[in-house]
Design a protein around this motif. Structure first.
Motif, PDB file in Angstrom:
ATOM      1  N   THR B 260       0.829  -1.213   0.000  1.00  0.00           N
ATOM      2  CA  THR B 260       0.000   0.000   0.000  1.00  0.00           C
ATOM      3  C   THR B 260       0.864   1.264   0.000  1.00  0.00           C
ATOM      4  N   THR B 261       2.095   1.167   0.503  1.00  0.00           N
ATOM      5  CA  THR B 261       3.017   2.306   0.411  1.00  0.00           C
ATOM      6  C   THR B 261       3.365   2.534  -1.057  1.00  0.00           C
ATOM      7  N   GLU B 262       3.606   1.449  -1.773  1.00  0.00           N
ATOM      8  CA  GLU B 262       3.915   1.573  -3.200  1.00  0.00           C
ATOM      9  C   GLU B 262       2.697   2.100  -3.966  1.00  0.00           C
ATOM     10  N   GLN B 263       1.500   1.688  -3.524  1.00  0.00           N
ATOM     11  CA  GLN B 263       0.284   2.218  -4.163  1.00  0.00           C
ATOM     12  C   GLN B 263       0.162   3.728  -3.940  1.00  0.00           C
ATOM     13  N   ALA B 264       0.480   4.157  -2.703  1.00  0.00           N
ATOM     14  CA  ALA B 264       0.376   5.595  -2.384  1.00  0.00           C
ATOM     15  C   ALA B 264       1.270   6.393  -3.330  1.00  0.00           C
ATOM     16  N   TRP B 265       2.420   5.833  -3.657  1.00  0.00           N
ATOM     17  CA  TRP B 265       3.355   6.471  -4.593  1.00  0.00           C
ATOM     18  C   TRP B 265       2.774   6.475  -5.999  1.00  0.00           C
ATOM     19  N   GLN B 266       2.219   5.334  -6.415  1.00  0.00           N
ATOM     20  CA  GLN B 266       1.699   5.210  -7.784  1.00  0.00           C
ATOM     21  C   GLN B 266       0.452   6.063  -8.006  1.00  0.00           C
ATOM     22  N   MET B 267      -0.271   6.388  -6.935  1.00  0.00           N
ATOM     23  CA  MET B 267      -1.503   7.185  -7.072  1.00  0.00           C
ATOM     24  C   MET B 267      -1.237   8.674  -7.240  1.00  0.00           C
ATOM     25  N   LEU B 268       0.040   9.088  -7.164  1.00  0.00           N
ATOM     26  CA  LEU B 268       0.349  10.520  -7.236  1.00  0.00           C
ATOM     27  C   LEU B 268       0.338  11.048  -8.659  1.00  0.00           C
ATOM     28  N   ARG B 269      -0.070  12.287  -8.810  1.00  0.00           N
ATOM     29  CA  ARG B 269       0.128  13.000 -10.080  1.00  0.00           C
ATOM     30  C   ARG B 269       1.560  13.541 -10.068  1.00  0.00           C
ATOM     31  N   PRO B 270       2.112  13.942 -11.225  1.00  0.00           N
ATOM     32  CA  PRO B 270       3.446  14.550 -11.205  1.00  0.00           C
ATOM     33  C   PRO B 270       3.486  15.704 -10.204  1.00  0.00           C
ATOM     34  N   HIS B 289       9.562   3.040  -8.504  1.00  0.00           N
ATOM     35  CA  HIS B 289      10.107   3.060  -9.859  1.00  0.00           C
ATOM     36  C   HIS B 289      10.927   4.345 -10.037  1.00  0.00           C
ATOM     37  N   GLY B 290      12.233   4.179 -10.299  1.00  0.00           N
ATOM     38  CA  GLY B 290      13.144   5.323 -10.315  1.00  0.00           C
ATOM     39  C   GLY B 290      12.758   6.430 -11.277  1.00  0.00           C
ATOM     40  N   VAL B 291      12.182   6.059 -12.399  1.00  0.00           N
ATOM     41  CA  VAL B 291      11.859   7.070 -13.410  1.00  0.00           C
ATOM     42  C   VAL B 291      10.828   8.079 -12.878  1.00  0.00           C
ATOM     43  N   ASP B 292      10.046   7.652 -11.890  1.00  0.00           N
ATOM     44  CA  ASP B 292       9.011   8.544 -11.336  1.00  0.00           C
ATOM     45  C   ASP B 292       9.594   9.809 -10.705  1.00  0.00           C
ATOM     46  N   PHE B 293      10.883   9.756 -10.345  1.00  0.00           N
ATOM     47  CA  PHE B 293      11.468  10.958  -9.735  1.00  0.00           C
ATOM     48  C   PHE B 293      11.567  12.106 -10.732  1.00  0.00           C
ATOM     49  N   LEU B 294      11.607  11.751 -12.034  1.00  0.00           N
ATOM     50  CA  LEU B 294      11.624  12.807 -13.057  1.00  0.00           C
ATOM     51  C   LEU B 294      10.317  13.590 -13.043  1.00  0.00           C
ATOM     52  N   ALA B 295       9.256  12.960 -12.497  1.00  0.00           N
ATOM     53  CA  ALA B 295       7.967  13.646 -12.401  1.00  0.00           C
ATOM     54  C   ALA B 295       7.866  14.427 -11.087  1.00  0.00           C
ATOM     55  N   GLU B 296       9.000  14.567 -10.418  1.00  0.00           N
ATOM     56  CA  GLU B 296       9.048  15.338  -9.158  1.00  0.00           C
ATOM     57  C   GLU B 296       8.058  14.851  -8.118  1.00  0.00           C
ATOM     58  N   LYS B 297       7.849  13.539  -8.098  1.00  0.00           N
ATOM     59  CA  LYS B 297       7.027  12.994  -7.011  1.00  0.00           C
ATOM     60  C   LYS B 297       7.858  12.991  -5.735  1.00  0.00           C
TER      61      LYS B 297
END
Ligand SMILES: NC(=O)c1ccc[n+]([C@@H]2O[C@H](COP(=O)([O-])OP(=O)(O)OC[C@H]3O[C@@H](n4cnc5c(N)ncnc54)[C@H](O)[C@@H]3O)[C@@H](O)[C@H]2O)c1
Ligand SMILES: [Zn+2]
Ligand SMILES: [Zn+2]
Lengths: 73, 361
Positions: B260-270, B289-297
Motif C-alpha cells: 500500500t506504500t507503493e500504491q500511495a506512490w503510484q496514485m500521485l500526479r506529477p 520506480h526510479g523514473v518517477d522521480f523525473l515527475a518530481e514525485k
C-alpha cells in the motif's frame, strides 16, 4: 566454534547494556537496549552462545545494520 | 495498580498488579480515564516491532492529574490532560528548530541508573513509548502531556492522544494539504479516518478513501470522503487515477504495508507527495520506480503527525466541540481494561474503528 555478528535493526542510541563480555547467553537473551524514536528496542542473541565482543558503549549512536556485538556459538 | 502487561510477543496481555514510582522533580502522576487501543500497540504485541519486555502497552489516553513533581508548575492535581508519546526536551537541535515530534533526548525518560518508573518487586517493567497507558496510573514527564478544557469528554479526548493527532497532523503539518487539492487515504482505521477528517477541514477537493471493509468506507463518507474505493474489488491505483484524471496531489498510507506504500506512490500526479503514516514492519524494504522521480514525485514519513501537541491538541479539542472533528463516530466500543486482548484481536479484522478502555473512577 563460530563467531556470529549481531547487527542493530534500527538507527538509534544505546540506552543500556544488559550483558557483559564472557556471559553465556541463551537464544533471545537481551544484550542491550537501544532507544530509537521513543522506542526501547532490544538487541537479542540470535542463538545461544558466549558474548565475546561489545562494539558500542552506552549513549553511542548506532546505524541500521551496524554490528554492535559478537557472540561465539 | 492494575496494568495489562506484555511479557512475550504473540502472547495475550496479562492483567497484573504493578508498582509505580513517586514523581521525580519533572514528572507527573496521571490517572487515566480513557485509553484508545491503536494498531501500533498490536505491532509491538505481535512482534513486527521489537520492544524491551516486559512492558505495559497503550499510548492514546486522557486522564486527570493525581500528583506532580517538585519542579512542575504547568499542571496541578485535578487538571484534565491528554498524554502524548512525543515527549520533548525543549532544548535539543530538533526541538529548537521546531521539530518537537522528532526529539530523541533520553531525558524525558528515566536513565538506566535511576529506579524505573514501573516495576514489580525487583523486576523492571519497561515503559512503552514513555507512556504505558493500559494501566490505572501513568508516571510521565511533564512534557508528555497537555492541559485541556474540562468540558471535553475524556473518551473523545483520548483519541486525540494518538490517532487524531497522527492523521490530522499528517495532513496539516507533514503534507500541508492546500484547499482544493485532491487527496487519497489508504486504510480507514482510527488514523486514516482522522486523515480524511483532517483533509475535509483543510478544504481538500476530492477526498478518496480506500479500504477493504464496507463499514469503514461508509464511516469514511460520514467524515468527509467524497469517493470510496474497495481495494478488495478493484485495482485501487487505476481507480484513483481515473477519478482524478491523472493522480492525486497528496496521498496518505495509513496501514503499514509495503504494497500500500507503493500504491500511495503510484496514485500521485506529477509533483504530488505521498506521506507514509503506517508502521511498516522492521526489515521491510519499499520499492519505487526510479523514473518517477523525473515527475518530481515526493515521498515522506510522518511521525505522530509532525505535531507540536501542546498547541495542536487543545485546537483539536475545540474542533471537536465546535463540530469540525467527528470523534463520536470513531468510537466503536467502550471496554474495560480486562477486555484489552479482545480489542487488539479486533484490530486484525479491520471491522471496527476504535475501542476505548474506560477505567473505573
Ligand atoms: N506514524 C505514526 O506516528 C503512527 C501513529 C499511530 C499509528 N500508526 C500506524 O498507522 C497504521 C494505522 O493504524 P490504525 O490504528 O488506524 O489501524 P487500524 O487497524 O484501525 O486500521 C487499518 C485499516 O486498514 C485497512 N486495510 C488493511 N489492509 C488493507 C489493504 N491491503 N488495503 C486497503 N485497506 C486495508 C483495514 O480494513 C483497516 O480499516 C498502523 O500501522 C499504525 O501502527 C502510525
Ligand atoms: Zn497510536
Ligand atoms: Zn528535544
Amino acid at each position: 566454534m563460530a563467531k556470529v555478528e549481531i547487527p542493530s535493526e534500527v538507527t538509534g542510541n544505546v540506552w543500556k547494556i544488559t550483558a557483559s563480555v564472557g556471559d553465556t547467553l541463551a537464544a533471545d537473551d537481551v544484550i542491550m537496549i537501544l532507544e530509537s524514536m521513543k522506542m526501547e528496542i532490544p538487541v537479542e542473541a540470535p542463538e545461544a552462545g558466549r558474548l565475546v565482543e561489545l562494539l558500542v558503549r552506552v549513549e553511542d549512536g548506532v546505524e541500521e545494520d551496524q554490528v554492535v556485538a559478537v557472540i561465539e556459538t | 495498580m492494575k496494568a495489562a502487561v506484555l511479557r512475550e510477543a504473540n502472547t495475550p496481555l496479562e492483567i497484573e498488579e504493578v508498582s509505580i514510582s513517586k514523581p521525580g522533580p519533572r514528572e507527573v502522576l496521571v490517572r487515566p480515564v480513557a485509553a484508545g487501543v491503536c494498531h501500533s500497540d498490536l505491532h509491538f504485541m505481535d512482534g513486527s516491532y521489537p520492544y524491551a519486555l516486559p512492558t505495559i502497552l497503550g499510548h492514546e489516553s486522557a486522564g486527570i492529574v493525581e500528583e506532580v513533581g517538585s519542579d512542575v508548575t504547568y499542571v496541578k492535581k485535578g487538571d484534565h490532560v491528554i498524554t502524548c508519546l512525543s515527549a520533548f526536551c525543549g532544548h535539543c537541535d530538533q526541538c529548537i528548530t521546531g521539530h518537537l515530534s522528532l526529539c530523541a533526548s533520553p531525558e524525558v525518560g528515566r536513565m538506566p541508573e535511576e529506579a524505573p518508573r514501573l516495576h514489580k518487586g525487583d523486576e523492571t517493567i519497561h515503559q512503552f513509548l514513555n507512556l504505558s497507558s493500559f494501566a490505572e496510573l501513568m508516571l510521565i514527564h511533564e512534557h508528555a502531556l497537555v492541559k485541556i478544557r474540562e468540558d471535553m469528554p475524556m473518551d473523545r479526548a483520548a483519541l486525540i492522544g494518538c490517532s487524531t493527532t497522527t492523521g490530522v497532523g499528517a495532513v496539516f503539518h507533514t503534507a500541508g494539504v492546500e484547499p482544493g487539492s485532491n487527496v487519497a487515504v489508504i486504510g480507514c482505521g482510527g488514523v486514516g479516518l482522522a486523515a480524511i477528517n483532517g483533509a475535509a477541514i483543510a478544504g481538500a477537493g476530492m477526498i478518496i478513501a480506500v479500504d477493504m471493509v464496507d463499514s469503514k468506507l461508509e464511516l469514511a463518507k460520514s467524515l468527509g470522503a467524497t469517493h470510496t474505493i474497495d481495494a478488495g474489488q478493484c485495482d485501487a491505483v487505476g481507480e484513483v487515477k481515473e477519478l482524478t484524471q491523472g493522480g492525486c496531489h497528496y496521498t496518505f498510507e495509513a496501514i503499514g504495508l509495503k504494497a500500500t506504500t507503493e500504491q500511495a506512490w503510484q496514485m500521485l500526479r506529477p509533483g504530488g507527495a505521498a506521506t507514509v503514516i503506517g508502521m511498516i514492519p522492521v526489515g521491510t524494504m519499499v520499492e519505487l520506480h526510479g523514473v518517477d522521480f523525473l515527475a518530481e514525485k515526493k515521498i515522506q514519513g510522518s511521525n505522530m503527525g509532525s505535531n507540536r501537541f501542546r498547541v495542536d491538541m487543545p485546537r483539536f479539542v475545540d474542533f471537536y466541540l465546535n463540530g469540525k472533528l467527528h470523534l463520536d463516530q470513531m468510537i466503536s466500543k467502550h471496554i474495560k481494561l480486562s477486555e484489552v486482548n479482545e480489542a487488539l484481536a479486533a484490530l486484525k479484522t479491520g471491522q471496527d474503528a476504535r475501542h476505548v478502555i474506560m477505567f473505573d473512577q
